[in-house]
Design an enzyme around this catalytic site. Structure first.
Site, PDB file in Angstrom:
ATOM      1  N   GLU A 137       0.841  -1.200   0.000  1.00  0.00           N
ATOM      2  CA  GLU A 137       0.000   0.000   0.000  1.00  0.00           C
ATOM      3  C   GLU A 137       0.865   1.235   0.000  1.00  0.00           C
ATOM      4  OE1 GLU A 137      -2.136  -0.243   3.669  1.00  0.00           O
ATOM      5  OE2 GLU A 137      -3.134  -2.097   3.062  1.00  0.00           O
ATOM      6  N   LYS A 139       2.176   4.597   1.615  1.00  0.00           N
ATOM      7  CA  LYS A 139       2.310   5.083   2.984  1.00  0.00           C
ATOM      8  C   LYS A 139       1.913   6.556   2.945  1.00  0.00           C
ATOM      9  CE  LYS A 139       5.817   5.389   6.648  1.00  0.00           C
ATOM     10  NZ  LYS A 139       4.996   6.229   7.463  1.00  0.00           N
ATOM     11  N   ASP A 141       1.302  10.260   4.075  1.00  0.00           N
ATOM     12  CA  ASP A 141       2.021  11.128   4.998  1.00  0.00           C
ATOM     13  C   ASP A 141       1.054  12.086   5.675  1.00  0.00           C
ATOM     14  OD1 ASP A 141       4.120  12.088   6.367  1.00  0.00           O
ATOM     15  OD2 ASP A 141       5.031  13.191   4.716  1.00  0.00           O
ATOM     16  N   TYR A 249      -6.777   2.038   6.707  1.00  0.00           N
ATOM     17  CA  TYR A 249      -6.005   0.882   6.252  1.00  0.00           C
ATOM     18  C   TYR A 249      -5.840  -0.253   7.262  1.00  0.00           C
ATOM     19  CZ  TYR A 249      -2.636   4.093   8.401  1.00  0.00           C
ATOM     20  OH  TYR A 249      -2.012   4.972   9.242  1.00  0.00           O
ATOM     21  N   LYS A 336      10.669   3.529   2.979  1.00  0.00           N
ATOM     22  CA  LYS A 336      10.471   4.970   2.829  1.00  0.00           C
ATOM     23  C   LYS A 336      11.233   5.507   1.616  1.00  0.00           C
ATOM     24  CE  LYS A 336      10.324   7.215   6.897  1.00  0.00           C
ATOM     25  NZ  LYS A 336       9.689   8.076   7.834  1.00  0.00           N
ATOM     26  N   CYS A 430      27.287  42.126  10.508  1.00  0.00           N
ATOM     27  CA  CYS A 430      25.854  41.839  10.537  1.00  0.00           C
ATOM     28  C   CYS A 430      25.181  42.584   9.390  1.00  0.00           C
ATOM     29  CB  CYS A 430      25.267  42.286  11.879  1.00  0.00           C
ATOM     30  SG  CYS A 430      23.476  42.208  11.899  1.00  0.00           S
ATOM     31  N   CYS A 433      22.926  45.452  11.380  1.00  0.00           N
ATOM     32  CA  CYS A 433      23.474  46.543  12.192  1.00  0.00           C
ATOM     33  C   CYS A 433      24.968  46.762  11.963  1.00  0.00           C
ATOM     34  CB  CYS A 433      23.175  46.298  13.673  1.00  0.00           C
ATOM     35  SG  CYS A 433      24.114  44.919  14.346  1.00  0.00           S
ATOM     36  N   CYS A 448      25.654  37.633  15.350  1.00  0.00           N
ATOM     37  CA  CYS A 448      25.817  39.067  15.544  1.00  0.00           C
ATOM     38  C   CYS A 448      25.776  39.265  17.058  1.00  0.00           C
ATOM     39  CB  CYS A 448      24.672  39.808  14.872  1.00  0.00           C
ATOM     40  SG  CYS A 448      24.537  41.497  15.461  1.00  0.00           S
ATOM     41  N   CYS A 454      20.773  45.202  17.896  1.00  0.00           N
ATOM     42  CA  CYS A 454      20.558  44.893  16.479  1.00  0.00           C
ATOM     43  C   CYS A 454      19.048  44.849  16.211  1.00  0.00           C
ATOM     44  CB  CYS A 454      21.206  43.534  16.170  1.00  0.00           C
ATOM     45  SG  CYS A 454      20.849  42.922  14.532  1.00  0.00           S
TER      46      CYS A 454
HETATM   47  S1  IVH Z   1      -0.295   0.115   8.806  1.00  0.00           S
HETATM   48  C1  IVH Z   1       0.591  -1.517  13.361  1.00  0.00           C
HETATM   49  N1  IVH Z   1      -0.550   1.288   6.506  1.00  0.00           N
HETATM   50  O1  IVH Z   1       2.772   5.235   9.013  1.00  0.00           O
HETATM   51  C2  IVH Z   1       0.806  -0.371  12.445  1.00  0.00           C
HETATM   52  N2  IVH Z   1       0.356   2.570   8.286  1.00  0.00           N
HETATM   53  O2  IVH Z   1       5.465   5.173  10.083  1.00  0.00           O
HETATM   54  C3  IVH Z   1      -0.145  -0.443  11.302  1.00  0.00           C
HETATM   55  N3  IVH Z   1       0.846   4.909   7.700  1.00  0.00           N
HETATM   56  O3  IVH Z   1       1.861   4.455  12.294  1.00  0.00           O
HETATM   57  C4  IVH Z   1       0.050   0.696  10.396  1.00  0.00           C
HETATM   58  N4  IVH Z   1       0.179   4.792   5.613  1.00  0.00           N
HETATM   59  O4  IVH Z   1       0.379   6.153  10.943  1.00  0.00           O
HETATM   60  C5  IVH Z   1      -0.145   1.438   7.795  1.00  0.00           C
HETATM   61  N5  IVH Z   1      -0.894   2.182   4.404  1.00  0.00           N
HETATM   62  C6  IVH Z   1      -0.493   2.331   5.662  1.00  0.00           C
HETATM   63  C7  IVH Z   1       0.011   3.560   6.152  1.00  0.00           C
HETATM   64  C8  IVH Z   1       0.426   3.637   7.487  1.00  0.00           C
HETATM   65  C9  IVH Z   1       0.677   5.574   6.553  1.00  0.00           C
HETATM   66  C10 IVH Z   1       1.405   5.509   8.921  1.00  0.00           C
HETATM   67  C11 IVH Z   1       0.800   5.020  10.224  1.00  0.00           C
HETATM   68  C12 IVH Z   1       1.949   4.355  10.917  1.00  0.00           C
HETATM   69  C13 IVH Z   1       3.112   5.123  10.358  1.00  0.00           C
HETATM   70  C14 IVH Z   1       4.429   4.399  10.543  1.00  0.00           C
END
Ligand code: IVH
Length: 703
Positions: A137, A139, A141, A249, A336, A430, A433, A448, A454
């Site tokens: 999936e 991730k 942000d 998720y 990541k 600086c 000033c 400075c 200043c």
């Molecule tokens: S599963 C037991 N799926 O990323 C933990 N997390 O860096 C289950 N996050 O704490 C999390 N997208 O807040 C999961 N597709 C995804 C995600 C996801 C973002 C976040 C989540 C997690 C953090 C970890």
């Protein structure tokens, strides 16, 4: 065998890393204003984890490697007594009720390295010993959220908090359009939790920041911070204007009947819950790598931020079999992406002076699109960094967005350099000033030294003085600029001498705005001492240090009377901070300013201790030793809040020795010799506990 000073050095580094990481966690989760990139943060965590692995004797239960970062708004036992609120109605975050999570809300193990994903796949294969699939999936942000649905209705929404207890943001979540109040379809469990991410798409983020800049509010550093800050707005209705989205998720509950994660998510879709359709079932590492490769590019055209890929074991029975470590599931891992980069030209460099006098080089760039926003400026950090990059004017440079508000330059493309390109010269005076700049030993930055003369520094200090965490006065930077330029406010005490007539004579001020500003100043006089101390802007005295100084000394007079040794005896105060405090109070201008502020009625003494929670520990003297599930200060607060006394050494008058993990052997021995009962954290909590039925009924808890 290792030499003692080697292990001492390692211990020092471990302590330092823990402190630095905790501070970055706080900035990220609580302040929503991180100051380092995720990558740099993860590197610090990796270093700490490696040291702890190599030296298990140095690990502690409260190490950041064993806890998830906390977004809890308050770590105080008395949240509503923390501040005297003079907040702007919709912007300031409030204290939320806190509820325990039914299932701990953990984080994910993460890596930037494909080999580690391969290792995860291999490890899972070996542990399971039969065929299985992965669900990959995006991730997202954003900021994690846990929704509970009961009988098809949204019952509660909690933030991750510290993983054990979260902030109740239900009312705010009800204003996020994509989260249904009521489920559709049928077959949903009577009660279940579904977790996911609240995020802010780029378009909404840009709109919000434009608005904030117009209103002279600090813009958010990135969409994640904007999402998290918006989720904790005081006015729930305001949340609906922020354009927040949600993607879910992870379903949890008792007696769930799904065979796979994918199936669970499909059901969630059928109940009207928002679930991303970008996931894919993969059968092997090659398919995982293909998915990662595809999204590493394709994510750049998504309308929202993603920072990686999550790879999960798809079969729920196998997830259960693999289980969890204290912090992570063993059935999932996050890969990541490294921060997105853009290549553009460096046009010129500005040298900016900050409130503490630090001079930062800031690059003006040919505008370039990066993670959905147009970038025109980027930080070059300091002279050393400029040298390291071997930067020349007109160079093609790589820009990256870290956690900072402005992106940073991470490299140059020397092949594209034009002949005769000039090396920029760091100023020796600086830029404001003209005072010659200085560089302290061990400091990367030039300063400075004209701290009190200043103009840029003075304005910076005034802005800091009235900021939310300091005196919390409602006014923008432009107001300070105006008042300073006219000579009305040159130092903080001048704020308290302003009159309405003076303000009304200024351009753009109306009766209402003047009154609001004066009321806010008046209200700020109730600000507790620790915040006033922070507001003074003493170098290195941040929020936390101000708090410990205020607690330790109780008043500014006692603090001013302290010598170096007395200062060094305060927890967390080392040479650098002690010297900075002595230097600040050593300047006559500063003591005179404190007198003026005292005259205006600001608080320079700590409040009386908070009223007790109970008298369950009255007459009891308790000594604590070892590590607990919460910081030791919290335990001490709990003792006093329940009428007990915390003492440092065991004697015949000690009522209990409260022993956590790894208690001091001396104290244990002494307690045994004197017949002092030794209790553990659970027993202690029982002594002061709210009846357990109340907790089960979902009453808010203190932790
Ligand atoms: S599963 C037991 N799926 O990323 C933990 N997390 O860096 C289950 N996050 O704490 C999390 N997208 O807040 C999961 N597709 C995804 C995600 C996801 C973002 C976040 C989540 C997690 C953090 C970890």
């Amino acid at each position: 065998m290792m030499a003692t000073n080697d292990i001492d050095n390692i211990k020092k580094r471990v302590d330092e890393l823990r402190k630095v990481i905790s501070e970055h966690n706080r900035r990220y989760y609580v302040e929503n204003a991180p100051t380092i990139s995720d990558y740099d943060f993860d590197m610090l965590m990796n270093e700490l984890a490696a040291l702890e692995n190599a030296h298990p004797e140095l690990s502690t239960p409260d190490s950041p490697t064993r806890k998830v970062g906390s977004d809890l708004e308050s770590d105080s036992l008395f949240p509503d007594r923390d501040r005297t609120g003079t907040a702007a109605p919709d912007e300031t975050r409030r204290e939320f009720l806190q509820y325990p999570h039914r299932y701990p809300m953990l984080s994910l193990g993460n890596t930037y390295n494909i080999e580690e994903v391969e290792a995860f796949a291999e490890r899972s294969g070996k542990a399971l010993g039969r065929a299985f699939t992965f669900c990959c999936e995006l991730k997202f942000d954003g900021t994690a959220i846990c929704l509970t649905y009961v009988k098809g209705r949204l019952f509660r929404a909690l933030t991750r908090g510290d993983g054990t207890v979260g902030d109740d943001v239900t009312e705010n979540v009800r204003h996020i359009p994509s989260i249904p109040q009521e489920l559709k379809g049928s077959g949903y469990p009577e009660e279940f939790e579904i977790r996911g991410e609240i995020y802010m798409p780029y378009a909404a983020f840009d709109r919000l920041n434009e608005e904030r800049l117009r209103d002279e509010d600090q813009p958010f550093a990135n969409p994640r911070n904007a999402a998290s800050g918006s989720l904790k707005l005081i006015n729930p209705r305001e949340v609906s204007h922020r354009g927040l989205e949600c993607t879910l998720y992870h379903i949890l509950g008792e007696n769930l009947t799904f065979a796979t994660h994918d199936e669970a998510l499909k059901s969630a879709v059928s109940w009207g819950l928002p679930v991303s359709d970008k996931r894919k079932i993969c059968r092997n590492i090659a398919e995982i790598e293909e998915y990662i490769g595809y999204w590493d590019t394709a994510r750049k055209s998504l309308p929202f931020a993603t920072d990686g890929i999550v790879i999960k074991i798809n079969e729920l029975a196998y997830q259960k079999e693999l289980g969890y470590t204290a912090k992570f599931p063993r059935w999932a891992v996050a890969y990541k992406f490294k921060a997105e980069q853009a290549l553009t030209r460096l046009l010129s460099i500005d040298y900016q002076v900050g409130r503490t006098g630090a001079v930062t080089p800031v690059a003006n760039l040919q505008p370039v699109l990066l993670s959905g926003t147009m970038v025109k400026r980027a930080s070059l950090h300091n002279a050393e960094q400029m040298q390291l990059l071997d930067i020349h004017l007109g160079d093609w440079v790589y820009v990256e967005k870290g956690g900072e508000i402005i992106p940073k330059i991470t490299g140059v493309e020397p092949g594209k350099r034009e002949p005769g390109a000039e090396i920029p010269v760091f100023p020796d005076k600086c830029p404001d000033c003209r005072t010659p700049l200085v560089r302290d030993e061990g400091e990367a930055k030039y300063f400075c030294p004209n701290t009190d003369g200043c103009p840029t520094q003075i304005k910076g200090k005034l802005v800091h003085f009235i900021s939310r965490k300091a005196m919390n006065v409602i006014a923008g930077d432009a107001t300070i600029e105006q008042l300073f330029n006219l000579g009305y406010v040159k130092r903080p005490s001048d704020f308290y001498r302003l009159t309405k007539a003076q303000l009304l004579a200024l351009e753009g001020w109306k009766d209402r705005s003047a009154q609001r500003f004066l009321d806010s100043l008046e209200a700020s006089k109730k600000t507790p001492f620790e915040h006033v101390l922070f507001a003074l802007g003493i170098r290195y005295v941040g929020e936390t240090t101000a708090k410990s100084l205020a607690r330790h000394f109780g008043s500014i007079d006692a603090l001013m009377a302290a010598d170096r040794e007395t200062l060094l005896a305060v927890e967390d105060i080392g040479d650098v901070i002690a010297d900075s405090i002595l230097d600040w109070f050593g300047q006559p201008g500063h003591t005179e300013e404190i007198d003026r502020l005292k005259e205006s009625g600001l608080k320079f003494t700590a409040e009386e201790a908070n009223a007790p929670l109970s008298s369950l520990l009255e007459g009891k003297s308790i000594v604590i030793s070892g590590n607990f599930s919460v910081p030791r200060d919290k335990i001490k607060e709990l003792i006093t809040a329940n009428g007990g006394k915390n003492s440092s050494s065991v004697s015949s008058r000690t009522s209990y020795l409260l022993a956590g993990e790894k208690p001091g052997p001396e104290k244990m021995k002494k307690a045994e010799a004197l017949g002092v009962p030794v209790i553990d954290e659970d027993e202690f909590r029982r002594l002061i506990s709210v009846p357990p039925e109340q907790e089960k009924a979902g009453e808010p808890t203190l932790f």
